[in-house]
Motif scaffolding. Structure first.
Motif, PDB file in Angstrom:
ATOM      1  N   THR B  36       0.840  -1.205   0.000  1.00  0.00           N
ATOM      2  CA  THR B  36       0.000   0.000   0.000  1.00  0.00           C
ATOM      3  C   THR B  36       0.879   1.261   0.000  1.00  0.00           C
ATOM      4  OG1 THR B  36      -0.155  -0.064   2.395  1.00  0.00           O
ATOM      5  CG2 THR B  36      -1.987  -1.033   1.188  1.00  0.00           C
ATOM      6  N   GLY B  37       2.043   1.176   0.669  1.00  0.00           N
ATOM      7  CA  GLY B  37       2.965   2.318   0.695  1.00  0.00           C
ATOM      8  C   GLY B  37       3.484   2.623  -0.702  1.00  0.00           C
ATOM      9  N   LEU B  48       7.032  10.237   1.471  1.00  0.00           N
ATOM     10  CA  LEU B  48       6.669   9.942   2.854  1.00  0.00           C
ATOM     11  C   LEU B  48       5.554   8.890   2.946  1.00  0.00           C
ATOM     12  CD1 LEU B  48       8.104  11.145   5.260  1.00  0.00           C
ATOM     13  CD2 LEU B  48       6.172  12.707   5.572  1.00  0.00           C
ATOM     14  N   MET B  49       4.837   8.714   1.845  1.00  0.00           N
ATOM     15  CA  MET B  49       3.761   7.710   1.818  1.00  0.00           C
ATOM     16  C   MET B  49       4.314   6.294   2.043  1.00  0.00           C
ATOM     17  SD  MET B  49       0.793   8.947   1.508  1.00  0.00           S
ATOM     18  CE  MET B  49       0.113  10.568   1.304  1.00  0.00           C
ATOM     19  N   ALA B  55       3.775   3.176   9.911  1.00  0.00           N
ATOM     20  CA  ALA B  55       3.064   4.032  10.870  1.00  0.00           C
ATOM     21  C   ALA B  55       1.751   3.374  11.285  1.00  0.00           C
ATOM     22  CB  ALA B  55       2.798   5.399  10.241  1.00  0.00           C
ATOM     23  N   ALA B  56       1.079   2.762  10.322  1.00  0.00           N
ATOM     24  CA  ALA B  56      -0.189   2.091  10.637  1.00  0.00           C
ATOM     25  C   ALA B  56       0.059   0.951  11.628  1.00  0.00           C
ATOM     26  CB  ALA B  56      -0.827   1.554   9.359  1.00  0.00           C
ATOM     27  N   SER B 117      15.013   9.324  -2.552  1.00  0.00           N
ATOM     28  CA  SER B 117      16.002  10.020  -1.726  1.00  0.00           C
ATOM     29  C   SER B 117      16.560   9.009  -0.730  1.00  0.00           C
ATOM     30  CB  SER B 117      15.329  11.167  -0.970  1.00  0.00           C
ATOM     31  OG  SER B 117      14.448  10.620   0.000  1.00  0.00           O
ATOM     32  N   MET B 118      17.585   9.425  -0.020  1.00  0.00           N
ATOM     33  CA  MET B 118      18.155   8.547   1.021  1.00  0.00           C
ATOM     34  C   MET B 118      17.080   8.158   2.044  1.00  0.00           C
ATOM     35  SD  MET B 118      21.240   7.498   2.352  1.00  0.00           S
ATOM     36  CE  MET B 118      22.602   8.647   2.322  1.00  0.00           C
ATOM     37  N   ALA B 119      16.254   9.138   2.428  1.00  0.00           N
ATOM     38  CA  ALA B 119      15.212   8.864   3.426  1.00  0.00           C
ATOM     39  C   ALA B 119      14.212   7.842   2.886  1.00  0.00           C
ATOM     40  CB  ALA B 119      14.500  10.158   3.806  1.00  0.00           C
ATOM     41  N   GLY B 120      13.789   8.006   1.632  1.00  0.00           N
ATOM     42  CA  GLY B 120      12.824   7.078   1.034  1.00  0.00           C
ATOM     43  C   GLY B 120      13.404   5.672   0.953  1.00  0.00           C
TER      44      GLY B 120
END
Lengths: 60, 395
Positions: B36-37, B48-49, B55-56, B117-120
């Protein structure tokens, strides 16, 4: 040849067939299993916990 | 709703409807949830998705556990044999195995094809690793079965995060020695989860190899024989992960390392909370009493149990390890976690909170009642615990 049963999960150790996966050849007598033998199905009962189920007419 | 019946000579006909029967699809399909992400990221373009599934899991699952509460019901013992013979429940386990691969490959595809990105990249690696940690739970349920198909499926699903030694270590190692100081997979009072991980991960690996060595010796085979079941599972991991590296290049290497480690960490988290501080009594002959229901922390929180094949009914699982997930029971007066596993993990990751909540809970247990000699305590921590919990500890 005799059969012994785990009192928790019901696994039967049959001396006639042994346990191929665990490396016990057919014909391995229960008394010859190592003292730290644990039930190979549930692992939470030890050799001393197993109950003699039956002895066949075949003599050892 | 399927009704199971049993004709009892003493009680007449016993009928039982497993209300959770259809809901076990949640456990089977949950491995797909991280996709889903990817979908949300694809639709919105917002990286961020990718965080949504994680998070869920850590916000909504503990919340639903809190809101929906506990399910204390048990199936009548008379129908358990029928429940366990119902292939529907096993099929749901088998179904989860390929789904873990689908999610893993989907994440790899996303890493390779999207300009993250690195974060993703990190979010996706961590989230996918946590899902493969869930795969260790699927492998756990399968690995307790005695039929060859289930054991094969366990080996396959454990290959996703390279944890093929888990079944042997868990069944013949952890279950046998659970709630004793000797068990690397039972946490001790005063031991934080990070210190525990350093004992649990290498300890489990070492114990599994030792157990497999002894088994193979009995068969007259070498450690490096194809019969080595740990190597069989590792081989699947190696083929998949090395092929992916060859096909995608080194940019995938950090993903694989983080993914694998996070999956192991999920297991560490479960092991940490499942037996914290609990201790089996040592008998005069030096062996330990049998594992009883009060040697595991239990949770009857219905929502997370439905996501984890009843893993949280851990007291019954350890007392009777071959019992199938659909028939695991609640027991009264067993050690109880304040929330399901997801909520408990969050507490464990913050040791001061974990200790503040769990140490008093441990000391107040009916079979302990403040007696530290009945606690699996970290060596050297006894005095500190006596002082800190003076009002709860019995001298």
């Amino acid at each position: 040849m005799a059969k012994y049963q785990c009192p928790d999960c019901g696994y039967i150790y049959d001396e006639a067939t042994g346990n191929e996966h665990e490396g016990y050849e057919p014909g391995t007598r229960f008394e010859d299993l190592s003292d730290d033998f644990a039930c190979p199905a549930c692992f939470v009962r030890d050799k001393e916990d197993f109950a003699l189920l039956e002895k066949s007419s075949l003599k050892k | 709703m399927k009704t199971v019946t049993f004709d009892s000579p003493a009680q007449g006909t016993i009928s039982y409807v497993d209300k959770k029967r259809g809901l076990w699809w949640m456990s089977a399909l949950y491995p797909l949830f991280p996709i889903t992400g990817l979908v949300l990221h694809g639709l919105t373009g917002i990286e961020l998705m990718l965080l949504v599934p994680m998070a869920a899991a850590y916000i909504f699952v503990p919340l639903f556990d809190y809101l929906l509460g506990e399910d204390l019901s048990n199936p009548p013992e008379e129908v358990v044999a029928q429940l366990e013979q119902d292939r529907y429940y096993s099929r749901l386990l088998y179904l989860a195995v390929p789904l873990h691969f689908i999610t893993f490959f989907a994440a790899v595809y996303w890493i390779v094809t999207q300009d993250l990105s690195m974060a993703g990249y990190l979010i996706l690696a961590v989230g996918t690793g946590m899902t493969s940690g869930l795969g260790i739970n699927t492998g756990h349920e399968l690995g307790h079965k005695t039929d060859p198909l289930s054991r094969l499926m366990a080996k396959i699903v454990l290959a996703v995060p390279g944890y093929g030694h888990f079944c042997l270590e868990h069944n013949a190692g952890h279950h046998r020695h659970v709630a004793t100081p000797e068990d690397s997979a039972s946490s001790k009072m005063g031991e934080n989860i990070y210190a525990f991980a350093l004992r649990e991960i290498p300890g489990g690996f070492k114990r599994a190899w030792q157990l497999e060595k002894v088994r193979l010796q009995r068969k007259g085979k070498s450690m490096w024989s194809p019969s080595n079941e740990l190597l069989q599972s590792y081989a699947i991991t190696a083929i998949i992960q090395i092929s992916l590296l060859i096909a995608s290049g080194w940019m995938l290497l950090p993903f694989l390392i983080i993914h694998n480690f996070l999956a192991w960490w999920q297991l560490t988290s479960a092991n940490y909370i499942e037996h914290y501080g609990l201790l089996r009594e040592k008998k005069a002959n030096g062996s330990y009493e049998r594992c009883q229901p009060h040697h595991s922390w239990n949770s009857n929180h219905v929502f997370s149990n439905l996501l984890l094949y009843h893993l949280e009914r851990h007291s019954d699982h350890h007392a009777h390890p071959t019992r199938h997930y659909q028939s695991l029971r609640n027991f009264d007066d067993v050690p109880a976690l304040p929330n399901g596993y997801f909520g408990a993990y969050l507490m464990a990751y913050c040791p001061p909170i974990w200790f503040a909540v769990m140490n008093p809970r441990l000391l107040k247990l009916q079979h302990i009642q403040g007696d530290l000699s009945k606690v699996n305590i970290l060596p050297g921590k006894r005095e500190a615990m006596e002082q800190k919990y003076a009002s709860l500890v019995v001298a």
